[in-house]
Design an enzyme around this catalytic site. Structure first.
Site, PDB file in Angstrom:
ATOM      1  N   CYS A 119       0.887  -1.185   0.147  1.00 59.48           N
ATOM      2  CA  CYS A 119       0.153   0.074  -0.034  1.00 59.48           C
ATOM      3  C   CYS A 119       0.810   1.264  -0.014  1.00 59.48           C
ATOM      4  CB  CYS A 119      -0.831  -0.182   1.185  1.00 59.48           C
ATOM      5  SG  CYS A 119      -2.224   1.280   1.070  1.00 59.48           S
ATOM      6  N   CYS A 121      -0.013   4.496   1.668  1.00 58.13           N
ATOM      7  CA  CYS A 121      -0.618   5.458   2.538  1.00 58.13           C
ATOM      8  C   CYS A 121       0.600   5.968   3.570  1.00 58.13           C
ATOM      9  CB  CYS A 121      -1.904   5.089   3.494  1.00 58.13           C
ATOM     10  SG  CYS A 121      -1.533   3.526   4.190  1.00 58.13           S
ATOM     11  N   CYS A 129      -3.862   6.624  -0.108  1.00 56.06           N
ATOM     12  CA  CYS A 129      -3.259   5.490  -0.853  1.00 56.06           C
ATOM     13  C   CYS A 129      -2.989   5.657  -2.136  1.00 56.06           C
ATOM     14  CB  CYS A 129      -4.231   4.187  -0.403  1.00 56.06           C
ATOM     15  SG  CYS A 129      -4.587   3.727   1.215  1.00 56.06           S
ATOM     16  N   LYS A 198     -12.205  -4.735   2.265  1.00 64.63           N
ATOM     17  CA  LYS A 198     -11.478  -3.761   3.419  1.00 64.63           C
ATOM     18  C   LYS A 198     -12.470  -2.549   3.706  1.00 64.63           C
ATOM     19  CE  LYS A 198      -7.412  -1.002   4.422  1.00 64.63           C
ATOM     20  NZ  LYS A 198      -5.879  -0.545   4.091  1.00 64.63           N
ATOM     21  N   ARG A 208      -3.033   3.948  12.774  1.00 66.06           N
ATOM     22  CA  ARG A 208      -2.499   5.110  12.268  1.00 66.06           C
ATOM     23  C   ARG A 208      -1.590   5.682  12.938  1.00 66.06           C
ATOM     24  NH1 ARG A 208      -8.404   6.702   9.821  1.00 66.06           N
ATOM     25  NH2 ARG A 208      -8.449   4.984   8.135  1.00 66.06           N
ATOM     26  N   ARG A 220     -11.020   8.069   3.844  1.00 67.31           N
ATOM     27  CA  ARG A 220     -10.921   7.009   2.613  1.00 67.31           C
ATOM     28  C   ARG A 220     -12.061   6.284   2.158  1.00 67.31           C
ATOM     29  NH1 ARG A 220      -5.585   5.119   6.105  1.00 67.31           N
ATOM     30  NH2 ARG A 220      -4.108   6.543   5.304  1.00 67.31           N
ATOM     31  N   GLU A 236     -16.719  -7.707  -4.666  1.00 67.81           N
ATOM     32  CA  GLU A 236     -15.058  -7.436  -4.257  1.00 67.81           C
ATOM     33  C   GLU A 236     -14.375  -8.691  -4.526  1.00 67.81           C
ATOM     34  OE1 GLU A 236     -13.443  -4.824  -4.714  1.00 67.81           O
ATOM     35  OE2 GLU A 236     -14.642  -3.194  -4.059  1.00 67.81           O
ATOM     36  N   LYS A 251     -11.330  -7.163   6.443  1.00 68.38           N
ATOM     37  CA  LYS A 251     -10.800  -6.260   7.464  1.00 68.38           C
ATOM     38  C   LYS A 251     -11.698  -5.012   7.673  1.00 68.38           C
ATOM     39  CE  LYS A 251      -6.618  -3.115   8.173  1.00 68.38           C
ATOM     40  NZ  LYS A 251      -5.381  -2.480   7.501  1.00 68.38           N
ATOM     41  N   SER A 277      -6.225  -3.134  14.765  1.00 66.98           N
ATOM     42  CA  SER A 277      -5.701  -2.329  16.034  1.00 66.98           C
ATOM     43  C   SER A 277      -6.588  -1.831  16.967  1.00 66.98           C
ATOM     44  CB  SER A 277      -4.896  -1.091  15.318  1.00 66.98           C
ATOM     45  OG  SER A 277      -5.765  -0.065  14.732  1.00 66.98           O
ATOM     46  N   TYR A 316      -2.129  -8.847  16.401  1.00 67.23           N
ATOM     47  CA  TYR A 316      -1.093  -8.242  17.262  1.00 67.23           C
ATOM     48  C   TYR A 316      -1.213  -8.974  18.695  1.00 67.23           C
ATOM     49  CZ  TYR A 316      -2.070  -4.346  13.961  1.00 67.23           C
ATOM     50  OH  TYR A 316      -1.908  -3.742  12.893  1.00 67.23           O
TER      51      TYR A 316
END
Length: 327
Positions: A119, A121, A129, A198, A208, A220, A236, A251, A277, A316
């Site tokens: 990506c 961004c 992006c 996404k 971010r 976005r 998609e 996501k 996140s 994570y």
């Protein structure tokens, strides 16, 4: 009917419960995200994500070894460059931070599967992006010119040693463009894991901070999906598979388990879920306040993603989960 049928009979002991368990989570299901930054011996904790760090390449290698030793098969690399510009040079340059990290990890831990987030961004001065129309402050990315940057980025990542290319910008045609570029450069055996569904989600906030990729203006929503849509996700995914995606991703994960389920039922390719996140940060905040049992909540949540149909889970929590699962 009761009393002949008593479902509790199969819940009497831990071993019996394990024997009849329908969904089992293992470290092999997990992918660990890592954030690479320039420098040496850098380990800067992300303010909004306790336990997650921006790491220099030497520290990335240390983490990769630890991840592999825990039985986690893969990492995904994100990069934060020294400088940003409108051409996203740090994304596709041979000396880009993800390229350096990928090469170093493959040299140190050759069997670990390295995924490169593909990506722009993190690398653009405006935080979007791809290319923007001159003077347009809405954040409306120019689709087709951006594809040219993604081609260069994917090839440079593959040349650096990335095992899997993971385009995440939600540009129309990005899978086909990257597939053709990889094939033309001799990387026809490099798989594509597409961020196919996404969503424009509020759960990305802490990321971010970690990736230093907050848009400088606009948002976005013109390229990421509307959270109210599910049929669009299937469209998609179908398009990306037709264009050459080997795997697809949903996501975020937690609020989109219905999407994971629908995609799994509709396709015959591996489905990944990104435990993002914001989902991580909420659990960490509650655990730090002793409001929840972190281990039980994390393992229950990750298991629910797998139960919904996810074959792979980007999280994570991966290292902690692997420790807990091996007890």
């Amino acid at each position: 009917m009761f009393p002949t049928h008593r479902p509790r009979r199969l819940r009497n002991t831990d071993l019996l419960r394990q024997m009849v368990r329908e969904t089992t989570l293992t470290p092999k299901d997990l992918i660990y995200p890592l954030f690479a930054v320039p420098g040496n011996s850098v380990a800067q904790e992300v303010r909004s994500m306790p336990g997650v760090y921006q790491l220099s390449v030497d520290k990335i290698v240390d983490e990769a070894k630890a991840v592999y030793d825990l039985g986690i098969p893969s990492i995904i690399l994100f990069g934060i460059p020294d400088t940003k510009d409108n051409e996203a040079t740090g994304a596709w340059h041979d000396c880009g931070i993800v390229q350096k990290a990928a090469s170093a990890v493959k040299a140190a831990v050759p069997d670990l599967v390295v995924i490169a987030d593909t990506c722009l961004c993190e690398y653009t001065s405006h935080g979007h992006c791809g290319y923007l129309e001159v003077g347009d402050l809405s954040g409306r990315v120019l689709n087709d010119p951006t594809l040219e940057l993604l081609k260069k980025t994917a090839i440079s990542q593959a040349q650096a040693g990335a095992d899997i290319i993971a385009p995440s910008g939600m540009m129309d045609g990005f899978v086909m463009t990257i597939r053709e570029a990889l094939d033309g450069a001799g990387f026809e055996n490099t798989p594509i894991l597409s961020y196919a569904a996404k969503y424009a989600s509020a759960y990305y906030g802490p990321f971010r901070d970690a990736a230093e990729s907050t848009p400088q203006f606009g948002d976005r929503r013109t390229y990421q999906m509307d959270p109210g849509n599910s049929r669009e996700a299937l469209k998609e995914v179908e398009l990306d598979i037709a264009e050459g995606a080997d795997m697809v991703m949903v996501k975020p994960a937690l609020s989109y388990m219905d999407i994971i389920w629908r995609i799994k039922q509709a396709t015959n390719v591996p489905v990944a879920a990104y435990n993002v996140s914001g989902e991580y940060a909420m659990v960490k905040a509650a655990a730090l306040n002793d409001w929840i049992d972190e281990e039980r909540v994390v393992l229950e949540t990750l298991t629910s993603f797998k139960r919904a149909g996810a074959d792979l889970i980007l999280t994570y929590h991966a290292k902690d989960a692997a420790h807990w699962l091996q007890r």
